[in-house]
Motif scaffolding. Sequence first.
Motif, PDB file in Angstrom:
ATOM      1  N   LEU A 190       4.342   0.077 -12.474  1.00  0.00           N
ATOM      2  CA  LEU A 190       3.435   1.418 -12.075  1.00  0.00           C
ATOM      3  C   LEU A 190       3.286   1.475 -10.427  1.00  0.00           C
ATOM      4  O   LEU A 190       3.329   0.614  -9.721  1.00  0.00           O
ATOM      5  CB  LEU A 190       2.037   1.430 -12.594  1.00  0.00           C
ATOM      6  CG  LEU A 190       1.975   1.725 -14.252  1.00  0.00           C
ATOM      7  CD1 LEU A 190       1.012   1.253 -14.820  1.00  0.00           C
ATOM      8  CD2 LEU A 190       2.635   3.003 -14.543  1.00  0.00           C
ATOM      9  N   GLU A 229       5.138  10.744 -10.581  1.00  0.00           N
ATOM     10  CA  GLU A 229       4.395   9.873 -10.068  1.00  0.00           C
ATOM     11  C   GLU A 229       4.809   8.403 -10.522  1.00  0.00           C
ATOM     12  O   GLU A 229       4.589   7.460  -9.587  1.00  0.00           O
ATOM     13  CB  GLU A 229       2.911  10.083 -10.241  1.00  0.00           C
ATOM     14  CG  GLU A 229       2.260  11.311  -9.989  1.00  0.00           C
ATOM     15  CD  GLU A 229       2.156  11.264  -8.229  1.00  0.00           C
ATOM     16  OE1 GLU A 229       1.830  10.317  -7.849  1.00  0.00           O
ATOM     17  OE2 GLU A 229       2.384  12.250  -7.737  1.00  0.00           O
ATOM     18  N   THR A 230       5.270   8.312 -11.647  1.00  0.00           N
ATOM     19  CA  THR A 230       5.862   6.869 -12.028  1.00  0.00           C
ATOM     20  C   THR A 230       7.209   6.404 -11.804  1.00  0.00           C
ATOM     21  O   THR A 230       7.536   5.467 -11.518  1.00  0.00           O
ATOM     22  CB  THR A 230       5.741   6.668 -13.751  1.00  0.00           C
ATOM     23  OG1 THR A 230       6.340   7.645 -14.147  1.00  0.00           O
ATOM     24  CG2 THR A 230       4.169   6.845 -13.908  1.00  0.00           C
ATOM     25  N   TRP A 251      -2.773   1.778  -8.828  1.00  0.00           N
ATOM     26  CA  TRP A 251      -3.059   2.613 -10.034  1.00  0.00           C
ATOM     27  C   TRP A 251      -3.873   1.561 -11.104  1.00  0.00           C
ATOM     28  O   TRP A 251      -3.579   0.428 -11.353  1.00  0.00           O
ATOM     29  CB  TRP A 251      -1.726   2.824 -11.008  1.00  0.00           C
ATOM     30  CG  TRP A 251      -1.208   4.260 -10.700  1.00  0.00           C
ATOM     31  CD1 TRP A 251      -1.272   4.681  -9.353  1.00  0.00           C
ATOM     32  CD2 TRP A 251      -0.674   5.266 -11.394  1.00  0.00           C
ATOM     33  NE1 TRP A 251      -0.572   6.094  -9.409  1.00  0.00           N
ATOM     34  CE2 TRP A 251      -0.409   6.316 -10.782  1.00  0.00           C
ATOM     35  CE3 TRP A 251      -0.261   5.042 -12.812  1.00  0.00           C
ATOM     36  CZ2 TRP A 251       0.551   7.400 -11.208  1.00  0.00           C
ATOM     37  CZ3 TRP A 251       0.465   5.951 -13.324  1.00  0.00           C
ATOM     38  CH2 TRP A 251       0.871   7.185 -12.596  1.00  0.00           C
ATOM     39  N   THR A 266      -7.813  10.930 -10.245  1.00  0.00           N
ATOM     40  CA  THR A 266      -7.209   9.494 -10.254  1.00  0.00           C
ATOM     41  C   THR A 266      -6.095   9.414 -11.460  1.00  0.00           C
ATOM     42  O   THR A 266      -6.632   9.810 -12.422  1.00  0.00           O
ATOM     43  CB  THR A 266      -8.438   8.352 -10.485  1.00  0.00           C
ATOM     44  OG1 THR A 266      -8.987   8.562  -9.256  1.00  0.00           O
ATOM     45  CG2 THR A 266      -7.682   6.948 -10.481  1.00  0.00           C
ATOM     46  N   LEU A 267      -5.007   8.785 -11.088  1.00  0.00           N
ATOM     47  CA  LEU A 267      -3.976   8.596 -12.337  1.00  0.00           C
ATOM     48  C   LEU A 267      -4.231   7.380 -12.700  1.00  0.00           C
ATOM     49  O   LEU A 267      -4.410   6.386 -11.893  1.00  0.00           O
ATOM     50  CB  LEU A 267      -2.614   9.182 -11.900  1.00  0.00           C
ATOM     51  CG  LEU A 267      -2.365  10.651 -11.700  1.00  0.00           C
ATOM     52  CD1 LEU A 267      -0.882  10.732 -11.017  1.00  0.00           C
ATOM     53  CD2 LEU A 267      -2.519  11.352 -12.783  1.00  0.00           C
ATOM     54  N   ALA A 268      -4.280   7.020 -13.940  1.00  0.00           N
ATOM     55  CA  ALA A 268      -4.259   5.682 -14.443  1.00  0.00           C
ATOM     56  C   ALA A 268      -3.316   5.623 -15.816  1.00  0.00           C
ATOM     57  O   ALA A 268      -3.061   6.501 -16.520  1.00  0.00           O
ATOM     58  CB  ALA A 268      -5.485   5.506 -15.026  1.00  0.00           C
ATOM     59  N   LEU A 286      -4.796   0.151 -14.497  1.00  0.00           N
ATOM     60  CA  LEU A 286      -4.066   0.058 -15.780  1.00  0.00           C
ATOM     61  C   LEU A 286      -4.987  -0.778 -16.790  1.00  0.00           C
ATOM     62  O   LEU A 286      -5.429  -1.773 -16.438  1.00  0.00           O
ATOM     63  CB  LEU A 286      -2.937  -1.155 -15.404  1.00  0.00           C
ATOM     64  CG  LEU A 286      -2.196  -1.601 -16.654  1.00  0.00           C
ATOM     65  CD1 LEU A 286      -1.449  -0.556 -17.399  1.00  0.00           C
ATOM     66  CD2 LEU A 286      -1.099  -2.588 -16.369  1.00  0.00           C
ATOM     67  N   GLY A 305      -3.327  -4.519 -11.019  1.00  0.00           N
ATOM     68  CA  GLY A 305      -4.277  -3.521 -11.531  1.00  0.00           C
ATOM     69  C   GLY A 305      -4.607  -3.378 -12.817  1.00  0.00           C
ATOM     70  O   GLY A 305      -5.412  -2.573 -13.269  1.00  0.00           O
ATOM     71  N   ILE A 313      -0.474   8.118 -19.482  1.00  0.00           N
ATOM     72  CA  ILE A 313      -0.719   8.424 -18.310  1.00  0.00           C
ATOM     73  C   ILE A 313      -2.106   9.395 -18.484  1.00  0.00           C
ATOM     74  O   ILE A 313      -1.788  10.644 -18.894  1.00  0.00           O
ATOM     75  CB  ILE A 313       0.050   8.679 -17.263  1.00  0.00           C
ATOM     76  CG1 ILE A 313       1.514   7.894 -17.221  1.00  0.00           C
ATOM     77  CG2 ILE A 313      -0.210   9.049 -16.024  1.00  0.00           C
ATOM     78  CD1 ILE A 313       1.210   6.370 -16.808  1.00  0.00           C
TER      79      ILE A 313
END
Length: 184
Positions: free
Chosen positions: A134, A121-122, A138, A83-85, A140, A175, A73
């Motif tokens: 996820l 978050e996950t 998000w 931004t979380l990815a 990916l 995503g 992550i």
Amino acid sequence: MVNAPFGSFDTVHTAVERADLLVAPVAAALKHWTAEDPVESVLLVDTDPEKADTTVFCETYDVAPEVSANCVIVAARRGEVTTLAACVVLATTRLDVNKTVRKHLGARKASFAPMDTAVAETGMEYGGITPIGLPDGWPLLIDAAVAASPHVLIGSGSRRGKLIVPGRALAAQPGAEVVEGLAG
């Protein structure tokens, strides 16, 4: 019970038939599976949570590191926006966070997300985070080598157990985008 395409595991099931062993986001993703590969192609191997770290896991369960993948992550920042990815790379490679991920996400700075943030978050356990299930929206990022693999071993959402999934099924997750050179 089914057979795994690699490794030495005492217990192998289709993940969907043992959703009771999965964290809620992963079980929900399997229930609403949309990849071309059937949901039954996702296997769950029940393993010791104390042996979840990649090197120990591969040695214990006779899994080649080349078929093991890590889901990392990343927190990408541009101004005040973070931004979380999720990024998936083979365990034999390293994620290129500072160049490829940062540029791909249009960020000024990218780094590994703090453990507390990744877990909260996950809805998954640290050391078992998986690209299946996820949060909606998000990004990916899947390394091309992962997408091209017939099967890869990834986390199951918890430290107990792992999933074995066709690489192309990971690339078909919501995503998901296959990125050439995501890992080096």
